[in-house]
Design an enzyme around this catalytic site. Structure first.
Site, PDB file in Angstrom:
ATOM      1  CE  LYS A 153      -3.624   2.411   2.486  1.00 38.36           C
ATOM      2  NZ  LYS A 153      -4.617   2.357   3.559  1.00 38.36           N
ATOM      3  CE  LYS A 183      -5.994   1.927  -0.611  1.00 38.58           C
ATOM      4  NZ  LYS A 183      -6.534   1.924   0.713  1.00 38.58           N
TER       5      LYS A 183
HETATM    6  C1  PBG Z   1      -7.213   3.692   5.379  1.00 38.77           C
HETATM    7  C2  PBG Z   1      -7.649   3.446   3.981  1.00 38.77           C
HETATM    8  C3  PBG Z   1      -7.477   4.363   2.947  1.00 38.77           C
HETATM    9  C4  PBG Z   1      -8.068   3.798   1.813  1.00 38.77           C
HETATM   10  C5  PBG Z   1      -8.579   2.547   2.184  1.00 38.77           C
HETATM   11  N1  PBG Z   1      -8.286   2.335   3.548  1.00 38.77           N
HETATM   12  C6  PBG Z   1      -6.905   5.723   2.935  1.00 38.77           C
HETATM   13  C7  PBG Z   1      -5.580   5.967   3.496  1.00 38.77           C
HETATM   14  O1  PBG Z   1      -4.753   5.078   3.693  1.00 38.77           O
HETATM   15  O2  PBG Z   1      -5.336   7.140   3.805  1.00 38.77           O
HETATM   16  C8  PBG Z   1      -8.118   4.480   0.492  1.00 38.77           C
HETATM   17  C9  PBG Z   1      -9.082   3.971  -0.497  1.00 38.77           C
HETATM   18  C10 PBG Z   1      -9.340   4.900  -1.617  1.00 38.77           C
HETATM   19  O3  PBG Z   1      -8.697   5.952  -1.803  1.00 38.77           O
HETATM   20  O4  PBG Z   1     -10.251   4.566  -2.388  1.00 38.77           O
HETATM   21  N2  PBG Z   1      -6.890   2.673   6.179  1.00 38.77           N
END
Ligand code: PBG
Length: 341
Positions: free
Chosen positions: A209, A262
């Site tokens: 991520k 992601k």
């Molecule tokens: C946070 C989380 C995020 C997303 C999914 N879970 C945002 C972040 O890490 O700040 C983002 C998903 C998206 O942008 O569609 N745990």
């Protein structure tokens, strides 16, 4: 040209025995040689929810809604009927319940456990995936607990994540998906779940991520942006690819059932690398910023929305993703059911 007195023109001017276009000559042949499939069965539908009876359209994500529990159950049911096998749910927590220790995340009467129960009761065959991370519950807006000096505390956070995952498992979650990027959380979650008799609950790990600007609209939707600092001490540097393989090896060894990359579209090379590095199923998350770029260009009339949705998802599948989390899931399934191109 003269051959034995007969006049024949050569059948083709080039001497080309190999012609790849023969495999594209008709829709039937194209169907037969297609390498990558894309059906609603490959998609996971992320859904937002909030307290109360209202369904509120999300300004930063046109076409997405923060659902009440009733609205969520209905929307998930419609998606499931269209062939989408799973949803993942994200809560907006009222400010008054956000604390520095994020304790609301393991409240058995909290929004998420109530939603899981309602979903599983109404649609037992629908797979319910939950997000395991503290940001919606944490008054600091970080995925982990924040020390006085601003550091994100790893091991202390993992303890809270375990309580959160157990709360989701008790409510009936099929899959927990840690998105926090703390070290060692997959092993800790597996052990905590197993000790409590939840050995059937799967772990979909957000393995790679990235610290991405593509999450902006999501944080707007949930009011979950960090109050100070950024997420670069836990989410990955967008410049790094080998590091994703390192994370994948750890998650695999720690007992993850599925790995996630992601965002998806700008990180196709990472999907392909992980596909080659592990036999585990790979998920990719087409995140809010990717969705919004397509939505806004289509709204301006600059792109053919349905075709771009299909092509963007197909690219992610072709790169090696088995499943895709996408806000377009239901729209894609509706188009597919209507015989859309
Ligand atoms: C946070 C989380 C995020 C997303 C999914 N879970 C945002 C972040 O890490 O700040 C983002 C998903 C998206 O942008 O569609 N745990």
């Amino acid at each position: 040209m003269k051959h034995g007195g007969l006049s024949t023109s050569p059948p083709c001017p080039m001497n080309l025995p190999v012609r790849p276009r023969r495999n594209r000559k008709s829709p039937a042949i194209r169907d037969l040689v297609r390498e990558t499939g894309l059906t609603p069965g490959h998609l996971i539908y992320p859904l937002f929810l909030q307290e109360g009876g209202e369904n509120t359209p999300i300004e930063s994500l046109p076409g997405c809604v923060r659902w009440s529990i009733d609205g969520l159950v209905k929307e998930a049911g419609e998606a499931h009927a269209l062939g989408i096998p799973a949803v993942v749910i994200f809560p907006r927590i009222p400010d008054k319940l956000k604390t520095p220790d994020a304790r609301e995340c393991f409240n058995p009467k909290g929004l998420i456990p109530r939603a899981i129960k309602a979903l599983k009761k109404a649609h037992p065959g629908l797979t319910v995936i939950t997000d395991v991370a503290l940001d919606p519950y944490n008054s600091d807006g970080h995925d982990g607990l924040v020390a006085k000096d601003g550091r994100i505390l790893n091991d202390e956070t993992v303890e809270v994540l375990c309580r959160q995952a157990l709360c989701h498992a008790r409510a009936g979650a099929d899959v927990v998906a840690p998105s926090d990027m703390m070290d060692g959380r997959v092993a800790a979650l597996r052990a905590a779940l197993d000790r409590a008799g939840h050995d059937g609950v799967s772990i979909l790990s957000y393995t790679a991520k990235y610290a991405s600007a593509y999450y902006g609209p999501f944080r707007g939707a949930l009011d979950s942006a960090p109050k100070s600092g950024d997420k670069k001490t836990y989410q990955m540097d967008p410049a790094n690819a080998r590091e994703a393989v390192r994370e994948a090896r750890l998650d695999e060894a720690e007992g993850a059932d599925m790995l996630m990359v992601k965002p998806a579209g700008p990180y196709l090379d990472i999907i392909t690398r992980l596909r080659a590095a592990t036999p585990l199923p790979i998920a990719a998350y087409q995140v809010s910023g990717e969705y919004l770029m397509i939505k806004s260009a289509a709204a301006a009339g600059w792109l053919d929305e349905a075709k771009i949705i299909r092509e963007s998802l197909l690219g992610i599948r072709r790169a090696g993703a088995d499943m895709i989390l996408t806000y377009f899931a239901k729209q894609f399934a509706l188009d597919a059911a209507g015989g859309g191109s």
